[in-house]
Structures are given as C-alpha cells and as structure tokens.
Scaffold this motif. Structure first.
Motif, PDB file in Angstrom:
ATOM      1  N   SER A  39      60.998  19.679 -19.072  1.00 41.34           N
ATOM      2  CA  SER A  39      60.417  20.982 -19.417  1.00 41.34           C
ATOM      3  C   SER A  39      59.910  20.996 -20.851  1.00 41.34           C
ATOM      4  O   SER A  39      58.901  21.643 -21.168  1.00 41.34           O
ATOM      5  CB  SER A  39      61.437  22.100 -19.197  1.00 41.34           C
ATOM      6  OG  SER A  39      62.581  21.917 -20.022  1.00 41.34           O
ATOM      7  N   GLY A  40      60.571  20.259 -21.736  1.00 44.86           N
ATOM      8  CA  GLY A  40      60.149  20.180 -23.125  1.00 44.86           C
ATOM      9  C   GLY A  40      58.800  19.510 -23.302  1.00 44.86           C
ATOM     10  O   GLY A  40      58.122  19.724 -24.313  1.00 44.86           O
ATOM     11  N   LEU A  41      58.410  18.696 -22.315  1.00 45.22           N
ATOM     12  CA  LEU A  41      57.096  18.055 -22.347  1.00 45.22           C
ATOM     13  C   LEU A  41      56.016  18.958 -21.755  1.00 45.22           C
ATOM     14  O   LEU A  41      54.848  18.553 -21.659  1.00 45.22           O
ATOM     15  CB  LEU A  41      57.138  16.724 -21.586  1.00 45.22           C
ATOM     16  CG  LEU A  41      57.934  15.596 -22.264  1.00 45.22           C
ATOM     17  CD1 LEU A  41      58.051  14.395 -21.331  1.00 45.22           C
ATOM     18  CD2 LEU A  41      57.274  15.181 -23.573  1.00 45.22           C
ATOM     19  N   GLY A  42      56.407  20.164 -21.365  1.00 46.01           N
ATOM     20  CA  GLY A  42      55.444  21.118 -20.834  1.00 46.01           C
ATOM     21  C   GLY A  42      55.279  21.077 -19.334  1.00 46.01           C
ATOM     22  O   GLY A  42      54.421  21.777 -18.772  1.00 46.01           O
ATOM     23  N   HIS A  43      56.088  20.277 -18.657  1.00 41.01           N
ATOM     24  CA  HIS A  43      55.997  20.190 -17.204  1.00 41.01           C
ATOM     25  C   HIS A  43      56.911  21.228 -16.548  1.00 41.01           C
ATOM     26  O   HIS A  43      57.874  21.712 -17.150  1.00 41.01           O
ATOM     27  CB  HIS A  43      56.407  18.794 -16.722  1.00 41.01           C
ATOM     28  CG  HIS A  43      55.583  17.684 -17.284  1.00 41.01           C
ATOM     29  ND1 HIS A  43      54.228  17.583 -17.084  1.00 41.01           N
ATOM     30  CD2 HIS A  43      55.931  16.613 -18.062  1.00 41.01           C
ATOM     31  CE1 HIS A  43      53.768  16.505 -17.683  1.00 41.01           C
ATOM     32  NE2 HIS A  43      54.778  15.895 -18.295  1.00 41.01           N
ATOM     33  N   TYR A  44      56.633  21.515 -15.286  1.00 37.32           N
ATOM     34  CA  TYR A  44      57.521  22.355 -14.487  1.00 37.32           C
ATOM     35  C   TYR A  44      58.527  21.446 -13.790  1.00 37.32           C
ATOM     36  O   TYR A  44      58.147  20.421 -13.212  1.00 37.32           O
ATOM     37  CB  TYR A  44      56.736  23.158 -13.451  1.00 37.32           C
ATOM     38  CG  TYR A  44      57.626  23.979 -12.550  1.00 37.32           C
ATOM     39  CD1 TYR A  44      58.179  25.188 -12.981  1.00 37.32           C
ATOM     40  CD2 TYR A  44      57.938  23.533 -11.270  1.00 37.32           C
ATOM     41  CE1 TYR A  44      59.019  25.931 -12.177  1.00 37.32           C
ATOM     42  CE2 TYR A  44      58.770  24.270 -10.438  1.00 37.32           C
ATOM     43  CZ  TYR A  44      59.303  25.469 -10.904  1.00 37.32           C
ATOM     44  OH  TYR A  44      60.134  26.190 -10.086  1.00 37.32           O
ATOM     45  N   VAL A  45      59.787  21.791 -13.838  1.00 41.35           N
ATOM     46  CA  VAL A  45      60.819  20.976 -13.195  1.00 41.35           C
ATOM     47  C   VAL A  45      61.720  21.834 -12.328  1.00 41.35           C
ATOM     48  O   VAL A  45      62.145  22.922 -12.731  1.00 41.35           O
ATOM     49  CB  VAL A  45      61.650  20.196 -14.244  1.00 41.35           C
ATOM     50  CG1 VAL A  45      62.288  21.125 -15.265  1.00 41.35           C
ATOM     51  CG2 VAL A  45      62.706  19.332 -13.577  1.00 41.35           C
ATOM     52  N   ASP A  46      61.981  21.351 -11.126  1.00 47.68           N
ATOM     53  CA  ASP A  46      62.854  22.032 -10.176  1.00 47.68           C
ATOM     54  C   ASP A  46      63.962  21.063  -9.771  1.00 47.68           C
ATOM     55  O   ASP A  46      63.692  20.017  -9.187  1.00 47.68           O
ATOM     56  CB  ASP A  46      62.052  22.461  -8.945  1.00 47.68           C
ATOM     57  CG  ASP A  46      62.921  23.178  -7.913  1.00 47.68           C
ATOM     58  OD1 ASP A  46      63.996  23.703  -8.292  1.00 47.68           O
ATOM     59  OD2 ASP A  46      62.522  23.215  -6.730  1.00 47.68           O
ATOM     60  N   ASP A  47      65.188  21.396 -10.116  1.00 49.60           N
ATOM     61  CA  ASP A  47      66.343  20.578  -9.731  1.00 49.60           C
ATOM     62  C   ASP A  47      66.943  21.177  -8.470  1.00 49.60           C
ATOM     63  O   ASP A  47      67.536  22.255  -8.506  1.00 49.60           O
ATOM     64  CB  ASP A  47      67.376  20.556 -10.864  1.00 49.60           C
ATOM     65  CG  ASP A  47      68.557  19.632 -10.572  1.00 49.60           C
ATOM     66  OD1 ASP A  47      68.620  19.081  -9.457  1.00 49.60           O
ATOM     67  OD2 ASP A  47      69.419  19.477 -11.463  1.00 49.60           O
ATOM     68  N   ILE A  48      66.781  20.486  -7.344  1.00 50.69           N
ATOM     69  CA  ILE A  48      67.272  21.035  -6.075  1.00 50.69           C
ATOM     70  C   ILE A  48      68.727  20.659  -5.821  1.00 50.69           C
ATOM     71  O   ILE A  48      69.279  20.961  -4.758  1.00 50.69           O
ATOM     72  CB  ILE A  48      66.396  20.585  -4.888  1.00 50.69           C
ATOM     73  CG1 ILE A  48      66.484  19.064  -4.665  1.00 50.69           C
ATOM     74  CG2 ILE A  48      64.947  21.020  -5.100  1.00 50.69           C
ATOM     75  CD1 ILE A  48      65.783  18.597  -3.388  1.00 50.69           C
ATOM     76  N   GLY A  49      69.377  20.023  -6.798  1.00 55.05           N
ATOM     77  CA  GLY A  49      70.783  19.660  -6.648  1.00 55.05           C
ATOM     78  C   GLY A  49      70.963  18.348  -5.914  1.00 55.05           C
ATOM     79  O   GLY A  49      70.017  17.593  -5.697  1.00 55.05           O
ATOM     80  N   ASN A  50      72.190  18.072  -5.533  1.00 59.32           N
ATOM     81  CA  ASN A  50      72.503  16.832  -4.828  1.00 59.32           C
ATOM     82  C   ASN A  50      72.368  17.016  -3.328  1.00 59.32           C
ATOM     83  O   ASN A  50      72.753  18.060  -2.781  1.00 59.32           O
ATOM     84  CB  ASN A  50      73.931  16.376  -5.146  1.00 59.32           C
ATOM     85  CG  ASN A  50      74.087  15.931  -6.582  1.00 59.32           C
ATOM     86  OD1 ASN A  50      73.104  15.775  -7.315  1.00 59.32           O
ATOM     87  ND2 ASN A  50      75.325  15.720  -7.012  1.00 59.32           N
ATOM     88  N   ILE A  51      71.817  16.014  -2.666  1.00 63.79           N
ATOM     89  CA  ILE A  51      71.737  16.034  -1.212  1.00 63.79           C
ATOM     90  C   ILE A  51      72.805  15.105  -0.640  1.00 63.79           C
ATOM     91  O   ILE A  51      73.351  14.257  -1.352  1.00 63.79           O
ATOM     92  CB  ILE A  51      70.346  15.613  -0.709  1.00 63.79           C
ATOM     93  CG1 ILE A  51      70.065  14.140  -1.059  1.00 63.79           C
ATOM     94  CG2 ILE A  51      69.269  16.522  -1.289  1.00 63.79           C
ATOM     95  CD1 ILE A  51      68.824  13.580  -0.381  1.00 63.79           C
ATOM     96  N   PHE A  52      73.088  15.274   0.640  1.00 66.94           N
ATOM     97  CA  PHE A  52      74.104  14.453   1.307  1.00 66.94           C
ATOM     98  C   PHE A  52      73.635  14.134   2.716  1.00 66.94           C
ATOM     99  O   PHE A  52      72.882  14.912   3.320  1.00 66.94           O
ATOM    100  CB  PHE A  52      75.454  15.183   1.336  1.00 66.94           C
ATOM    101  CG  PHE A  52      76.020  15.438  -0.022  1.00 66.94           C
ATOM    102  CD1 PHE A  52      76.799  14.492  -0.665  1.00 66.94           C
ATOM    103  CD2 PHE A  52      75.748  16.632  -0.695  1.00 66.94           C
ATOM    104  CE1 PHE A  52      77.307  14.715  -1.934  1.00 66.94           C
ATOM    105  CE2 PHE A  52      76.250  16.867  -1.963  1.00 66.94           C
ATOM    106  CZ  PHE A  52      77.026  15.911  -2.586  1.00 66.94           C
ATOM    107  N   PRO A  53      74.077  13.007   3.266  1.00 66.85           N
ATOM    108  CA  PRO A  53      73.631  12.639   4.614  1.00 66.85           C
ATOM    109  C   PRO A  53      74.280  13.519   5.676  1.00 66.85           C
ATOM    110  O   PRO A  53      75.298  14.169   5.427  1.00 66.85           O
ATOM    111  CB  PRO A  53      74.100  11.190   4.741  1.00 66.85           C
ATOM    112  CG  PRO A  53      75.297  11.092   3.841  1.00 66.85           C
ATOM    113  CD  PRO A  53      74.984  12.002   2.679  1.00 66.85           C
ATOM    114  N   ASP A  54      73.653  13.545   6.839  1.00 64.29           N
ATOM    115  CA  ASP A  54      74.258  14.221   7.980  1.00 64.29           C
ATOM    116  C   ASP A  54      75.453  13.403   8.464  1.00 64.29           C
ATOM    117  O   ASP A  54      75.688  12.289   7.997  1.00 64.29           O
ATOM    118  CB  ASP A  54      73.227  14.381   9.096  1.00 64.29           C
ATOM    119  CG  ASP A  54      72.071  15.299   8.680  1.00 64.29           C
ATOM    120  OD1 ASP A  54      72.305  16.202   7.848  1.00 64.29           O
ATOM    121  OD2 ASP A  54      70.945  15.089   9.172  1.00 64.29           O
TER     122      ASP A  54
END
Length: 309
Positions: A39-54
């Motif tokens: 974000s400090g570089l001016g980009h948009y960032v979305d952290d969707i968290g950790n994923i896990f397998p089924d």
C-alpha cells in the motif's frame, strides 16, 4: 508507476516435506509488513487471509514412500481453484508455505491464461529445479515435484487433471545449484532453460533474464514468478529448511526484481519456503518483502538507509 491491485493469499502448506515450519510463513510476511509495503507503494492490496484444503483422507498406504500425498493433492485442488478466481481481477501473491503450493498456483493461473488465449510463462528462482515425478523422487517430499506436474509430465494420475500444462520451453530457471541426476537428465531431455550459479558467476544474471522477458513481451504472454527463499545465499536468508551455499546475492536478486518491474509482465507471484522457525529475528521475511518491493516498483532512491541491531 501505475497503481495495481494485489491479492494476498496465505497458504500455510507444510506437507511438501518432512521439515516443519513453513505453515508459519504467511503470518511472518504479515508481521514483517507486507501489506503496509504494498500500500505504501501506492497499490491497492487485499489480504483474503489463509486458505485451507477441503477434507481429504489421511490414509496414504497406496504410496507409502510419498509424504502426505493425499494432503498435497487436496492443497493443489484448493490453490488452483483460488488462483483461477483471483487472477481474473488482480495480481495474486501466494504466500507460502513450501514449494509444493506451486503445483496449484501455476496450474490455476495457466488455466486462466489459456482461457484468454495467452501463453503462460514461469520464472523459477530456486536452488532446485523441482522437476521430480512421483516415481523419480527418492525423498518422497512433494515440494520437489511441482514443475514436473504443471508441465504435464507422466505419473501424476492421482492429481487433478491439468487444464493447461505449461510448455517446458516457457520456463526459465535461475540460480540452480542442487540438481539430482534424474532431474538433470529430465532437464536435458526437455531442453529446459536452466541457468546455474556457475553461469551467473561467469556471465551475470541479466542476459538470460532479459532474453526471456523480451520473448514473453513479443508473444504477449503472462508471467508467473515463483521465488523460493533458497534462491538466495543462506548467509543472507537463513530462514529455509533447504539451505544450499553459494546462492544469489542480495543485489543479484534485487536486479532480477527490478527487471521484472521494468518489464511490466508480472501477473502472479509465489513466495515460498520461508520457515520462520529457522529464521533469525525475521531477517529472511524482511528480505523477501524487500525483494517483492523492488518487483512492485520501489526504486533504490525510494529506500532510506537502515541499520540492523
């Protein structure tokens, strides 16, 4: 610098090898400030968290020599699904987790590339080619097999069917210095572009990368970066379970990242094999984020001098 959208995907995959600790990688990157850097570089960032397998069956009796085969397969399915979805609208950053995750990330983004009729390319920064099949692996550690899988080699019948195998000619490996005989023979058979540290020592890292990037631009391809901690010399990056002396220097690695940014070709990124349990006060996590910053557009003159205590 154009503002872009990046999606962080935490992948606490720790089943590609027997050494434990990579499951802590995603949170180590967050603790080290990856969101703030982007974000400090001016980009948009979305952290969707950790994923896990089924859910998957723990039983692995059919292949007792392969470590946690069913869990690895479950991860590949989940990561590939997420990759195909996220890359539609942003640049995914897959925060690992060990290198087994690339079987899912690359197969997913390659499927999307096929859908929009673009060729998929992979820049593989690693001490190892990870080109073993399930049959050729002597360790049974599946973090040594992702390239063989996503290029469509034989012997992965139990894995998800590939929608778009990546042609071996579309891969550039940089920094190799630990290659098994079976992998060496396979690399030669398929005429892979595999640049070892001997070549880099003698001729530098710029020319093969420049040629690769120019070709991708000429054919309007999509580029996936897979950055393994052990691409770097362990003196600089100790937080990895597969240390091999004589790796890339910090400046060599930054040059690669700066060239990637200048090319404007990056479409997806792996950050893999960070093991915080083996790190020294976050040294490796901070270095990996520092390198990512160069790939995302930070210039040398944007960075203030810092001292380490």
């Amino acid at each position: 610098m154009d503002n872009k959208k990046y999606t962080l995907i935490g992948i606490p995959l720790d089943c590609g090898k027997t050494t434990k600790g990579c499951l802590m990688g995603p949170d180590a990157y967050r603790t080290a400030g990856i969101v703030e850097m982007i974000s400090g570089l001016g980009h948009y960032v979305d952290d969707i968290g950790n994923i896990f397998p089924d859910e998957f069956e723990e039983n692995n009796d059919k292949h007792p020599n392969l470590f946690k085969l069913n869990e690895n397969i479950a991860w590949v399915k989940k990561i590939s699904q997420i990759a195909k979805d996220v890359i539609k609208n942003s640049i995914p950053i897959f925060m690992g987790g060990d290198h087994a995750l690339s079987a899912g990330s690359v197969s997913g983004v390659s499927a999307f590339a096929k859908k929009i009729k673009k060729p998929q390319f992979v820049l593989w920064l690693d001490a190892h080619p990870d080109f073993h099949t399930l049959q050729s692996s002597t360790s049974g550690n599946l973090h040594g097999t992702p390239v063989a899988y996503f290029t469509g080699q034989k012997g992965f019948k139990t894995f998800p069917n590939l929608e778009a195998p990546v042609p071996t000619k579309n891969i550039l490996m940089l920094g190799l210095r630990s290659v098994d005989d079976a992998e060496k023979n396979a690399l030669q058979e398929f005429s892979m572009s595999a640049i070892d540290m001997r070549y880099i020592d003698e001729f530098g890292i710029k020319k093969p990368l420049e040629k690769f990037l120019n070709h991708i631009k000429d054919v309007n391809g999509m580029l996936h970066l897979s950055l393994d901690v052990d691409f770097l010399d362990p003196i600089s990056a100790p937080g990895v379970g597969t240390t091999v002396p004589g790796g890339a220097t910090i400046r060599e690695a930054h040059l690669v990242m700066e060239m990637l940014h200048d090319s404007d070709l990056l479409c997806s990124i792996d950050l893999v094999e960070l093991n915080p349990f083996l790190d020294k006060k976050g040294q490796t996590a901070h270095l990996m984020i520092d390198l990512l910053a160069s790939a995302l557009g930070r210039k040398i003159f944007d960075k203030s001098t810092c001292s380490y205590v």
